[in-house]
Design a protein around this motif. Structure first.
Motif, short mmCIF file in Angstrom:
data_model
loop_
_atom_site.label_atom_id
_atom_site.label_comp_id
_atom_site.label_asym_id
_atom_site.label_seq_id
_atom_site.Cartn_x
_atom_site.Cartn_y
_atom_site.Cartn_z
N ILE A 1 12.24 12.73 -5.66
CA ILE A 1 11.25 11.67 -5.51
C ILE A 1 10.26 12.10 -4.45
CG2 ILE A 1 10.87 9.28 -4.79
CD1 ILE A 1 13.66 8.63 -5.81
N LYS A 2 8.99 11.81 -4.70
CA LYS A 2 7.93 12.14 -3.75
C LYS A 2 7.35 10.84 -3.19
CE LYS A 2 5.35 15.20 -5.31
NZ LYS A 2 4.44 15.69 -6.34
N PHE A 3 7.49 10.63 -1.86
CA PHE A 3 6.87 9.50 -1.19
C PHE A 3 5.48 9.97 -0.77
CE2 PHE A 3 11.42 8.70 0.08
CZ PHE A 3 11.61 7.60 -0.73
N GLN B 1 0.82 -1.23 0.00
CA GLN B 1 0.00 0.00 0.00
C GLN B 1 0.85 1.27 0.00
OE1 GLN B 1 -3.19 -0.63 -0.52
NE2 GLN B 1 -2.81 -2.81 -0.24
N SER B 2 1.90 1.28 -0.81
CA SER B 2 2.79 2.44 -0.88
C SER B 2 2.68 3.10 -2.26
CB SER B 2 4.24 2.02 -0.63
OG SER B 2 4.41 1.56 0.69
N LYS B 3 3.10 4.36 -2.29
CA LYS B 3 3.02 5.11 -3.55
C LYS B 3 4.15 6.13 -3.57
CE LYS B 3 -0.08 8.27 -5.97
NZ LYS B 3 -1.38 8.95 -5.93
N LEU B 4 4.85 6.19 -4.72
CA LEU B 4 5.85 7.23 -4.91
C LEU B 4 5.79 7.73 -6.34
CD1 LEU B 4 8.65 6.46 -6.60
CD2 LEU B 4 9.11 5.15 -4.60
N VAL B 5 6.24 8.95 -6.52
CA VAL B 5 6.31 9.57 -7.84
C VAL B 5 7.74 10.03 -8.05
CG1 VAL B 5 5.49 11.45 -9.32
CG2 VAL B 5 3.91 10.35 -7.72
N ILE B 6 8.30 9.68 -9.20
CA ILE B 6 9.66 10.10 -9.53
C ILE B 6 9.54 11.39 -10.32
CG2 ILE B 6 11.79 9.47 -10.69
CD1 ILE B 6 10.61 6.49 -10.23
N ASP B 7 9.72 12.50 -9.63
CA ASP B 7 9.57 13.81 -10.26
C ASP B 7 10.71 14.11 -11.23
OD1 ASP B 7 7.16 14.49 -9.00
OD2 ASP B 7 8.21 15.24 -7.24
N ALA C 1 16.39 15.68 -3.61
CA ALA C 1 15.23 16.07 -2.81
C ALA C 1 14.26 14.89 -2.73
CB ALA C 1 14.53 17.27 -3.43
N LEU C 2 14.00 14.43 -1.52
CA LEU C 2 13.02 13.38 -1.28
C LEU C 2 11.92 14.01 -0.44
CD1 LEU C 2 15.62 10.64 -0.41
CD2 LEU C 2 14.47 10.98 -2.58
N ASN C 3 10.73 14.05 -0.98
CA ASN C 3 9.65 14.77 -0.34
C ASN C 3 8.54 13.84 0.14
OD1 ASN C 3 10.53 17.58 -0.99
ND2 ASN C 3 10.39 16.76 -3.07
N THR C 4 7.95 14.20 1.28
CA THR C 4 6.74 13.56 1.77
C THR C 4 5.71 14.68 1.92
OG1 THR C 4 7.14 13.88 4.14
CG2 THR C 4 8.16 11.93 3.10
N PRO C 5 4.46 14.36 2.23
CA PRO C 5 3.48 15.44 2.41
C PRO C 5 3.84 16.42 3.53
CG PRO C 5 2.35 13.35 2.13
CD PRO C 5 3.82 13.04 2.25
N SER C 6 4.67 15.98 4.50
CA SER C 6 4.95 16.86 5.63
C SER C 6 6.40 17.28 5.80
CB SER C 6 4.47 16.18 6.93
OG SER C 6 5.14 14.95 7.11
N ALA C 7 7.31 16.79 4.92
CA ALA C 7 8.73 17.16 5.10
C ALA C 7 9.52 16.91 3.83
CB ALA C 7 9.34 16.36 6.25
N THR C 8 10.71 17.51 3.78
CA THR C 8 11.67 17.29 2.71
C THR C 8 12.95 16.73 3.34
OG1 THR C 8 10.79 19.11 1.40
CG2 THR C 8 13.04 18.41 0.90
N SER D 1 28.47 1.73 9.74
CA SER D 1 28.53 3.19 9.84
C SER D 1 27.14 3.78 9.60
CB SER D 1 29.53 3.76 8.84
OG SER D 1 29.07 3.54 7.52
N VAL D 2 26.94 4.97 10.10
CA VAL D 2 25.66 5.65 9.93
C VAL D 2 25.94 6.99 9.27
CG1 VAL D 2 23.65 6.63 11.08
CG2 VAL D 2 24.66 4.53 11.94
N GLY D 3 25.20 7.29 8.23
CA GLY D 3 25.36 8.56 7.52
C GLY D 3 24.50 9.64 8.15
N GLU D 4 23.91 10.46 7.31
CA GLU D 4 23.17 11.60 7.82
C GLU D 4 22.08 11.99 6.84
OE1 GLU D 4 25.51 14.85 9.67
OE2 GLU D 4 24.80 16.03 7.97
N ILE D 5 20.93 12.41 7.38
CA ILE D 5 19.89 13.02 6.57
C ILE D 5 19.45 14.29 7.27
CG2 ILE D 5 19.07 10.87 5.51
CD1 ILE D 5 16.68 10.91 7.42
N THR D 6 19.00 15.24 6.50
CA THR D 6 18.45 16.48 7.03
C THR D 6 16.97 16.51 6.69
OG1 THR D 6 20.55 17.59 6.67
CG2 THR D 6 18.63 18.99 6.99
N VAL D 7 16.14 16.65 7.72
CA VAL D 7 14.68 16.65 7.54
C VAL D 7 14.20 18.06 7.81
CG1 VAL D 7 12.50 15.65 8.27
CG2 VAL D 7 14.58 14.25 8.30
N SER D 8 13.46 18.63 6.85
CA SER D 8 12.98 20.01 6.97
C SER D 8 11.49 20.10 6.70
CB SER D 8 13.70 20.92 5.97
OG SER D 8 15.09 20.86 6.13
#
Length: 173
Positions: free
Chosen positions: A98-100, A77-83, A121-128, A157-164
């Protein structure tokens, strides 16, 4: 008749060049589909993925492997759009958007060190999300809220993401 055939052949050639594959379905279980313009394709292994594709799972799971070796795994039940996706091997001219939209997705970077971080840029309805070369999962619930989980790489190892979003920016590392 020869001129009409030549024109049709030229038009088909232009269409095939502009609609280039940016990846493909590399793993699949259950029901899924890819919506491209007005066409719907049943998910199947090696189905090419293109820009602006809307990829949806029903009672199934799938993985998309992009040409830079990045992967996105979708659960049921997932959906994404490759902008947008351009991979040239040159950081400044490569980009990904990509928009999740719903469900749960796991994103793992490939050769994104060759893509300028500002161009991902990976976007959701509430964050980038800005990716700093790592693996993470996101879940978008029925209300559009997003949950992000930073995951360790194969070597631990663990990388990093920035959520805005409108409330501000958080760095997960």
């Amino acid at each position: 008749a020869a001129i009409v055939t030549l024109l049709l052949t030229s038009a088909m050639l232009v269409e095939s060049v502009t609609a280039a594959s940016i990846g493909q379905i590399s793993d699949l279980k259950g029901i899924s589909e890819v919506v491209r313009s007005k066409d719907k394709f049943t998910g199947k292994l090696a189905l090419p993925i293109e820009q602006m594709d809307n990829v949806q799972t029903g009672n199934g799971r799938l993985e998309i492997k992009f040409v830079d070796d990045s992967t996105v795994k979708l659960t049921e039940q997932s959906k994404l759009v490759i902008d947008d996706f351009v991979y040239s091997g040159k950081p400044d001219s490569s980009r990904m958007a990509i928009k999740f939209a719903a469900g749960t997705a796991r994103f793992a970077t490939g050769q994104t060190g060759k893509i300028n971080k500002a161009n991902i840029a990976l976007n959701t309805p509430s964050a980038t999300v800005a990716v700093r070369g790592t693996d993470f999962s996101t879940t978008v619930d029925d209300f559009g809220r997003s949950l992000f989980i930073l995951l360790p790489e194969d070597d631990g190892s663990v990388g990093e993401i920035t959520v805005s979003n409108a409330a501000g920016t958080v760095i997960l590392n």
